[in-house]
Structures are given as structure tokens and as C-alpha cells.
Design a protein around this motif. Structure first.
Motif, PDB file in Angstrom:
ATOM      1  N   ALA A   1      42.719  45.561  49.890  1.00 15.46           N
ATOM      2  CA  ALA A   1      41.426  45.553  49.209  1.00 15.46           C
ATOM      3  C   ALA A   1      41.344  46.659  48.154  1.00 15.46           C
ATOM      4  O   ALA A   1      40.872  46.435  47.035  1.00 15.46           O
ATOM      5  CB  ALA A   1      40.303  45.699  50.224  1.00 15.46           C
TER       6      ALA A   1
ATOM      7  N   ASN B   1      40.517  46.616  44.123  1.00 11.58           N
ATOM      8  CA  ASN B   1      39.402  47.385  43.575  1.00 11.58           C
ATOM      9  C   ASN B   1      39.835  48.396  42.513  1.00 11.58           C
ATOM     10  O   ASN B   1      39.017  48.844  41.718  1.00 11.58           O
ATOM     11  CB  ASN B   1      38.661  48.114  44.704  1.00 11.58           C
TER      12      ASN B   1
ATOM     13  N   CYS C   1      36.938  44.870  37.716  1.00 13.10           N
ATOM     14  CA  CYS C   1      36.399  43.668  38.344  1.00 13.10           C
ATOM     15  C   CYS C   1      35.101  43.256  37.659  1.00 13.10           C
ATOM     16  O   CYS C   1      34.207  44.083  37.475  1.00 13.10           O
ATOM     17  CB  CYS C   1      36.122  43.918  39.829  1.00 13.10           C
TER      18      CYS C   1
ATOM     19  N   TRP D   1      33.951  35.498  41.291  1.00 13.51           N
ATOM     20  CA  TRP D   1      34.963  35.310  42.333  1.00 13.51           C
ATOM     21  C   TRP D   1      36.366  35.343  41.740  1.00 13.51           C
ATOM     22  O   TRP D   1      36.612  34.871  40.624  1.00 13.51           O
ATOM     23  CB  TRP D   1      34.734  33.965  43.009  1.00 13.51           C
TER      24      TRP D   1
ATOM     25  N   CYS E   1      40.681  35.020  43.282  1.00 12.61           N
ATOM     26  CA  CYS E   1      41.520  34.756  44.452  1.00 12.61           C
ATOM     27  C   CYS E   1      42.984  34.963  44.087  1.00 12.61           C
ATOM     28  O   CYS E   1      43.442  34.469  43.048  1.00 12.61           O
ATOM     29  CB  CYS E   1      41.311  33.331  44.964  1.00 12.61           C
TER      30      CYS E   1
ATOM     31  N   HIS F   1      43.685  35.999  49.252  1.00 10.00           N
ATOM     32  CA  HIS F   1      42.828  37.188  49.155  1.00 10.00           C
ATOM     33  C   HIS F   1      41.714  36.883  48.162  1.00 10.00           C
ATOM     34  O   HIS F   1      41.907  36.887  46.952  1.00 10.00           O
ATOM     35  CB  HIS F   1      43.662  38.387  48.697  1.00 10.00           C
ATOM     36  N   SER F   2      40.542  36.609  48.695  1.00 11.78           N
ATOM     37  CA  SER F   2      39.376  36.272  47.903  1.00 11.78           C
ATOM     38  C   SER F   2      38.498  37.508  47.745  1.00 11.78           C
ATOM     39  O   SER F   2      38.339  38.294  48.686  1.00 11.78           O
ATOM     40  CB  SER F   2      38.600  35.154  48.609  1.00 11.78           C
ATOM     41  N   HIS F   3      37.927  37.690  46.549  1.00  8.56           N
ATOM     42  CA  HIS F   3      37.141  38.908  46.280  1.00  8.56           C
ATOM     43  C   HIS F   3      35.952  38.592  45.386  1.00  8.56           C
ATOM     44  O   HIS F   3      36.054  37.777  44.457  1.00  8.56           O
ATOM     45  CB  HIS F   3      38.024  39.955  45.590  1.00  8.56           C
TER      46      HIS F   3
ATOM     47  N   HIS G   1      31.516  45.165  47.374  1.00  3.17           N
ATOM     48  CA  HIS G   1      32.724  44.340  47.237  1.00  3.17           C
ATOM     49  C   HIS G   1      33.062  43.690  48.573  1.00  3.17           C
ATOM     50  O   HIS G   1      33.208  44.390  49.591  1.00  3.17           O
ATOM     51  CB  HIS G   1      33.904  45.199  46.776  1.00  3.17           C
ATOM     52  N   TRP G   2      33.189  42.369  48.537  1.00  2.00           N
ATOM     53  CA  TRP G   2      33.621  41.635  49.730  1.00  2.00           C
ATOM     54  C   TRP G   2      35.012  41.084  49.484  1.00  2.00           C
ATOM     55  O   TRP G   2      35.246  40.329  48.542  1.00  2.00           O
ATOM     56  CB  TRP G   2      32.673  40.481  50.050  1.00  2.00           C
ATOM     57  N   HIS G   3      35.922  41.454  50.361  1.00  2.00           N
ATOM     58  CA  HIS G   3      37.282  40.938  50.357  1.00  2.00           C
ATOM     59  C   HIS G   3      37.461  40.078  51.607  1.00  2.00           C
ATOM     60  O   HIS G   3      37.369  40.573  52.735  1.00  2.00           O
ATOM     61  CB  HIS G   3      38.301  42.079  50.368  1.00  2.00           C
TER      62      HIS G   3
END
Length: 243
Positions: free
Chosen positions: A29, A33, A37, A42, A44, A58-60, A181-183
Motif C-alpha cells: 500500500a 501511496n 494519486c 479508482w 488497479c 491491488h485496488s486503490h 486511502h483504501w487499498h
């Protein structure tokens, strides 16, 4: 050649591996980061994972308009996701069950629980993921939820069809540049369509041939629905999860 992970490991093994698995997820992650970004957008990335014998997705997404305290609350929501009536970011979730782990957490682990979730993957029958979840908060601006398939947990319904998650697999939440941030890091060796290793060969062939549009679309929808849910005033879940 790296030894391939088993689809399921014992609960004791998963507990012992939790900290190292969290460090692996957090490192992945933080590497994302470190790049620039776009907010609320989204992305990936897919990479081969030799010890899992399959690809990791790995989706972010970096969600704007959040306060720092939401990271802590959302990590609790993800940790208790199997006990929710529904998951606002993933409508394919069709219920679950959780079980408190008797042994206390050690090291950086805040809590463990055993659980299973039932999901509609568009197949003739739903798939069940039986996992040990481990919650870690390695820093004030970070939370990690490790999810690993294990060989026992809460009682499953009769004829439940299992699917599995290997390592690295789980959620990472980071606070950076006033954004949450969501991973979502997913490592699954198949959907239980075929028996044994044939299922892994099938999913790997589809992924290698880039016939993974449906899988990628699922990750995109999850991220965008999470963003929209968080943007819509005061997000909530049922039953309520404390901050």
C-alpha cells in the motif's frame, strides 16, 4: 521454486503469520501511496505472486472529504464486515457469521476473529469464504485487516461451497494528504468452479489471457461504491459499529 500456499491453513498458523502478512500488505500500500494519486479515482494493479501460484489484484482509491477519525471507524467496519446485515460497498455480500477467537492477540495485533461470509459471484450457488481476520494499527495513520482462509471457524450451512483467499489478502487504510486511502488487496486462487488444482489453472488462464474484465469490474464497483457511500453525509452500517 517457491512452495505454493495451501488454500487453507490452521487457525494457529494464520495467527502466527498475521503480523508478517500485515507488513506485506502495508508495504504494498505504501508503495502505491508514494506515487501521485488522483483523488476519488479508482486504480488497479495486477502482479504475479509466486508463493500463491496466482495473481494478486491491488485496488486503490483515495477518498476526499473525510476526517482523520474515519480511518479508525472504517477499519472497525471492515473487521466486523461479516456480521453486517449488508455491506454498502459490496451488495454481493449475502450475510455471514463471526466467532470470537479464544486466544488473546499478541504483538501489534489489536484483535482476531473467525468468520465466514457468503457472496453472490454470479455462479449457480453462492461462495463462502471462511477466514481468520486480524486487525492491526501499526501507526496513527494506518490500519490493516489481514484475511486468510483457515480450516475451521463458525459452523457452515449444509453444502456450503468454499472459495479461498491466500496471502497477501486484506484491506489497508492510510491517511495521507487529507485523504482516506483504501487499498483492497485480493489474492484468490479461483472461485471453486472446478475441483482441486484445476480451479487454479482455470483462473490463471483467464487472467493470463486478460479475460479478467468481470473481476476487475467487481473491484472497480467496490471502490466507487465505497467512495459514494462515504461521500453521502454520515455513513452508517447495521448493526452499528462503534468509532
Amino acid at each position: 521454486m517457491a512452495a505454493k500456499q495451501a488454500n487453507e491453513i490452521t487457525v494457529e498458523q494464520a495467527v502466527a503469520e498475521a503480523e508478517a502478512s500485515a507488513e506485506r500488505l502495508l508495504s504494498m500500500a505504501r508503495a502505491i501511496n508514494a506515487r501521485q494519486c488522483q483523488p476519488d479515482t479508482w486504480s488497479c494493479r495486477r502482479q504475479w505472486c509466486a508463493d500463491a501460484g496466482t495473481y494478486v489484484y491491488h485496488s486503490h482509491i483515495a477518498v476526499s472529504g473525510q476526517d482523520r477519525e474515519r480511518l479508525h471507524w472504517l477499519s472497525n467496519v471492515f473487521f466486523h464486515a461479516a456480521s453486517l446485515h449488508c455491506q454498502p460497498w459490496y451488495p454481493q455480500f449475502k450475510g455471514g457469521k463471526r466467532q470470537v477467537l479464544a486466544s488473546p492477540p499478541v504483538g501489534q495485533v489489536v484483535d482476531h476473529q473467525l468468520c465466514w461470509g457468503r457472496f453472490d459471484l454470479g455462479l449457480p450457488s453462492p461462495r463462502y469464504y471462511r477466514q481468520l481476520l486480524s486487525l492491526l494499527r501499526p501507526a496513527d495513520d494506518a490500519a490493516v485487516i489481514v484475511a486468510r482462509s483457515v480450516d475451521h471457524g463458525p459452523a457452515l450451512p449444509c453444502k456450503a461451497k468454499l472459495a479461498y483467499t491466500l496471502s497477501p489478502n486484506g484491506e489497508v487504510l492510510l491517511w495521507r494528504d487529507d485523504q482516506l486511502h483504501w487499498h483492497h488487496i485480493c489474492c484468490t486462487p479461483g472461485a471453486g468452479i472446478l475441483n482441486g488444482s484445476a480451479d487454479r489453472w482455470l483462473i490463471n488462464a483467464l487472467r493470463w489471457l486478460r479475460l479478467d474484465q468481470s473481476e476487475r469490474r467487481t473491484y472497480r464497483c467496490e471502490a466507487e461504491q465505497l467512495r459514494d457511500w462515504l461521500h453521502a453525509g454520515q455513513p452508517s452500517v447495521s448493526p452499528a459499529i462503534p468509532a
